[in-house]
Design a protein around this motif. Sequence first.
Motif, PDB file in Angstrom:
ATOM      1  N   LEU A 132     -16.704 -19.215   4.163  1.00 49.48           N
ATOM      2  CA  LEU A 132     -16.556 -17.779   4.399  1.00 49.48           C
ATOM      3  C   LEU A 132     -16.140 -17.070   3.107  1.00 49.48           C
ATOM      4  N   GLU A 133     -15.133 -17.622   2.434  1.00 47.54           N
ATOM      5  CA  GLU A 133     -14.634 -17.002   1.190  1.00 47.54           C
ATOM      6  C   GLU A 133     -15.700 -17.033   0.099  1.00 47.54           C
ATOM      7  N   GLU A 134     -16.395 -18.153  -0.003  1.00 46.51           N
ATOM      8  CA  GLU A 134     -17.435 -18.286  -1.036  1.00 46.51           C
ATOM      9  C   GLU A 134     -18.562 -17.286  -0.810  1.00 46.51           C
ATOM     10  N   LEU A 135     -18.975 -17.134   0.452  1.00 44.62           N
ATOM     11  CA  LEU A 135     -20.067 -16.208   0.764  1.00 44.62           C
ATOM     12  C   LEU A 135     -19.647 -14.756   0.565  1.00 44.62           C
ATOM     13  N   GLN A 136     -18.399 -14.431   0.913  1.00 45.12           N
ATOM     14  CA  GLN A 136     -17.915 -13.065   0.698  1.00 45.12           C
ATOM     15  C   GLN A 136     -17.917 -12.730  -0.792  1.00 45.12           C
ATOM     16  N   LEU A 137     -17.524 -13.709  -1.585  1.00 39.24           N
ATOM     17  CA  LEU A 137     -17.458 -13.522  -3.039  1.00 39.24           C
ATOM     18  C   LEU A 137     -18.851 -13.353  -3.640  1.00 39.24           C
ATOM     19  N   ASN A 138     -19.799 -14.171  -3.183  1.00 41.72           N
ATOM     20  CA  ASN A 138     -21.140 -14.179  -3.781  1.00 41.72           C
ATOM     21  C   ASN A 138     -22.090 -13.136  -3.229  1.00 41.72           C
ATOM     22  N   THR A 139     -21.825 -12.621  -2.038  1.00 40.66           N
ATOM     23  CA  THR A 139     -22.814 -11.740  -1.414  1.00 40.66           C
ATOM     24  C   THR A 139     -22.312 -10.343  -1.078  1.00 40.66           C
TER      25      THR A 139
END
Length: 202
Positions: free
Chosen positions: A14-21
């Motif tokens: 979740l955190e990775e996707l929020q950061l990247n997208t």
Amino acid sequence: MGNSKSGALSKEILEELQLNTKFTEEELSSWYQSFLKECPSGRITRQEFQKIYAKFFPEADPKAYAQHVFRSFDANSDGTLDFKEYVIALHMTSAGKTNQKLEWAFSLYDVDGNGAISKGEVLEIVMAIFKMINPEDVKHLPEDENTPEKRADKIWGFFGKKDDDKLTEEEFIEGTMANKEILRLIQFEPQKVKEKLKEKKT
């Protein structure tokens, strides 16, 4: 990976996707629930991806193009897309910056994944694009781009390459950023795609 079948998205992903997208936690969680309904295993196979694509283009033959799109997003080449790869695909093709979209376009055209594009690879993708275009629309294309071969020649000509030359990612991105005609020619008319998506929602 153990929680891929559970109802909640792991905090790390979740955190990775929020950061990247730049998608919100609510959007991601909602999509994840829908994703699991469609794909209870937590993964989309190539065949399932082709079926989803086919729903958007009932009058066309999107199979070849869908295969190339799938390949370009299957980051670990395991023949499936997990939720993370799926969301990054969604982001790249819809909300990504031009540079990111062109990085994706390069991977789409780099069919054998060797880090360079040949004229043959351009022709292969353009042929897949032509299968998606309504035959009536093809009739209205300019004379010098109304067949896959002509369109591939035109793209290659814009890059100033000889037939047996190769195109690096840097050359591809720089050339396309500098020439809107190339951008138009390498894409499958995105406006038509957006119209189809809107139709599906209503």
